[in-house]
Enzyme design. Structure first.
Site, PDB file in Angstrom:
ATOM      1  N   CYS A 236     -13.856 -69.464 -86.541  1.00 23.70           N
ATOM      2  CA  CYS A 236     -13.009 -69.549 -85.350  1.00 23.70           C
ATOM      3  C   CYS A 236     -13.832 -70.080 -84.172  1.00 23.70           C
ATOM      4  O   CYS A 236     -14.952 -69.619 -83.930  1.00 23.70           O
ATOM      5  CB  CYS A 236     -12.436 -68.172 -85.008  1.00 23.70           C
ATOM      6  SG  CYS A 236     -11.318 -68.236 -83.594  1.00 23.70           S
TER       7      CYS A 236
ATOM      8  N   CYS B  77       5.059 -59.826 -89.591  1.00 18.65           N
ATOM      9  CA  CYS B  77       4.323 -59.938 -88.342  1.00 18.65           C
ATOM     10  C   CYS B  77       3.239 -60.980 -88.564  1.00 18.65           C
ATOM     11  O   CYS B  77       2.634 -61.024 -89.630  1.00 18.65           O
ATOM     12  CB  CYS B  77       3.704 -58.577 -88.041  1.00 18.65           C
ATOM     13  SG  CYS B  77       2.582 -58.603 -86.652  1.00 18.65           S
TER      14      CYS B  77
HETATM   15 FE1  SF4 Z   1     -11.038 -66.024 -83.216  1.00 15.29          FE
HETATM   16 FE2  SF4 Z   1      -9.184 -64.116 -82.889  1.00 15.29          FE
HETATM   17 FE3  SF4 Z   1     -11.693 -63.501 -83.707  1.00 15.29          FE
HETATM   18 FE4  SF4 Z   1     -11.312 -64.267 -81.211  1.00 15.29          FE
HETATM   19  S1  SF4 Z   1     -10.455 -62.408 -82.166  1.00 15.29           S
HETATM   20  S2  SF4 Z   1     -12.960 -65.008 -82.592  1.00 15.29           S
HETATM   21  S3  SF4 Z   1      -9.674 -65.761 -81.446  1.00 15.29           S
HETATM   22  S4  SF4 Z   1     -10.202 -64.705 -84.822  1.00 15.29           S
END
Ligand code: SF4
Ligand code: SAM
Ligand code: DTB
Length: 313
Positions: free
Chosen positions: A48, A124
């Site tokens: 991510c 969801c």
């Molecule tokens: Fe990515 Fe969501 Fe993890 Fe943040 S919380 S690093 S946006 S997967």
């Protein structure tokens, strides 16, 4: 609408008074012997681009996580069928994306949503930021709920994530509302925040109109390699105070005892149920970190004389 000081006063009540009020609000609106079982499926794991300091899925941190591209529709639907067999009535699919793009991956997610919804489970999804047309497509495919957490107070949030703004979270939640999807929005306790930050986090949730239908309260799962790996755990009674305060502020919402249960004793989880938590994630794994597992949760509910909500009696 309560002020920050009023919320702090509830949070700081003598413990017996706090639990009594929370349990009263709980039983006025819910069957206190029922717990909803939800299953999580990480449909796209890791890599991510965001830098959320708690998250093992951020590409910025070396957490040894196995990166997996978007799963195929068939394997997701098989997982959903198995979860249904284990008593889950809600299936929650999560993707480590910064945002939803209008591409073939989103088309595949829409197909997953259609398939799970056709099985009769509540669907969801949590896919990062999205816009109103995308939210409407999810709704049309049979999605019931969108999870998008504010995670903490605005002040504290901006110390743990630099790649997006707190207000962008609120914009996505607005798009979700415009599509008539239910909102699942909560946060994480135990990232090094103060009690004032926690109270501001709850206050921020009370400003949402209507209130989120579901509020996950996660306990930080400290993951090696993330900046928050060495944060000490929150004292259990402080965590229970948050559950109870959330229950009092949101008597009609689901309060979900989410991440962090493997580090909690059965007694602590029982106390969380008495304080108003009425939903949990079941299974051996959350998205990427361990979770107590079906058999443990079945035994715990049995020992407490409680039931899985919606299960055949
Ligand atoms: Fe990515 Fe969501 Fe993890 Fe943040 S919380 S690093 S946006 S997967
Ligand atoms: N990428 C999307 C997003 O950020 O909204 C969806 C998936 S993200 C993993 C969903 C939520 O998981 C986060 O908002 C956070 O509350 C929770 N989470 C992630 N890592 C966690 C950890 N180590 N401990 C507790 N909760 C965590
Ligand atoms: C939420 O608030 N908690 C769930 C769900 N929404 C998607 C996710 C918890 C993730 C914990 C860290 C992990 O397993 O990767």
């Amino acid at each position: 609408m309560k002020t920050v000081n009023e919320i702090r006063a509830i949070h700081d009540l003598p413990f017996p008074e706090l639990i009594y009020r929370a349990a009263t609000a709980h039983r006025e609106n819910w069957d206190p012997t029922d717990i909803q079982f939800c299953t999580l499926d990480s449909i796209k794991t890791g890599a991510c681009p965001e830098d959320c300091a708690y998250c093992p899925q951020s590409a910025r941190y070396n957490t040894g996580l196995k990166i997996e591209p978007l799963k195929d529709v068939k394997s997701v639907l098989e997982g959903a069928a198995a979860a249904k067999g284990n008593g889950s009535t809600r299936y929650c699919m999560g993707a480590a994306w910064r945002e939803v793009k209008d591409d073939k991956n989103f088309d595949a997610v829409l197909e997953m949503v259609r398939g799970v919804s056709d099985m009769g489970m509540e669907v969801c999804v949590t896919l990062g930021m999205l816009n109103a047309p995308q939210a409407k497509r999810l709704k049309a495919a049979g999605c019931k709920v969108y999870n998008h957490n504010i995670d903490s107070s605005k002040d504290f949030y901006e110390t743990i994530i630099s790649t997006r703004k707190f207000d962008e979270r609120l914009e996505t939640i607005q798009a979700v509302r415009e599509a008539n999807l239910e909102v699942c929005c909560g946060g994480i306790i135990g990232m090094g925040e103060t009690i004032d930050h926690r109270v501001h986090f709850l206050h921020e949730l009370t400003e949402m109109e209507p209130a989120p239908e579901s509020i996950p309260i996660n306990h930080l799962v400290p993951v090696e390699g993330t900046p928050l790996a060495d944060i000490p755990p929150v004292p259990p009674l402080e965590f229970i105070r948050m559950i109870a305060t959330a229950r009092i502020l949101f008597p009609k919402s689901r309060i979900r005892l989410s991440a962090g249960r493997t580090a909690m004793s059965d007694e602590m989880q029982a106390l969380a149920f008495f304080a108003g938590a009425n939903s949990l994630f079941t299974g051996d794994k959350l998205l990427t970190t361990p979770n107590p597992g079906e058999s443990h949760d079945h035994r715990l509910l049995e020992a407490l004389g409680m039931r899985i909500e919606g299960a055949a009696v």
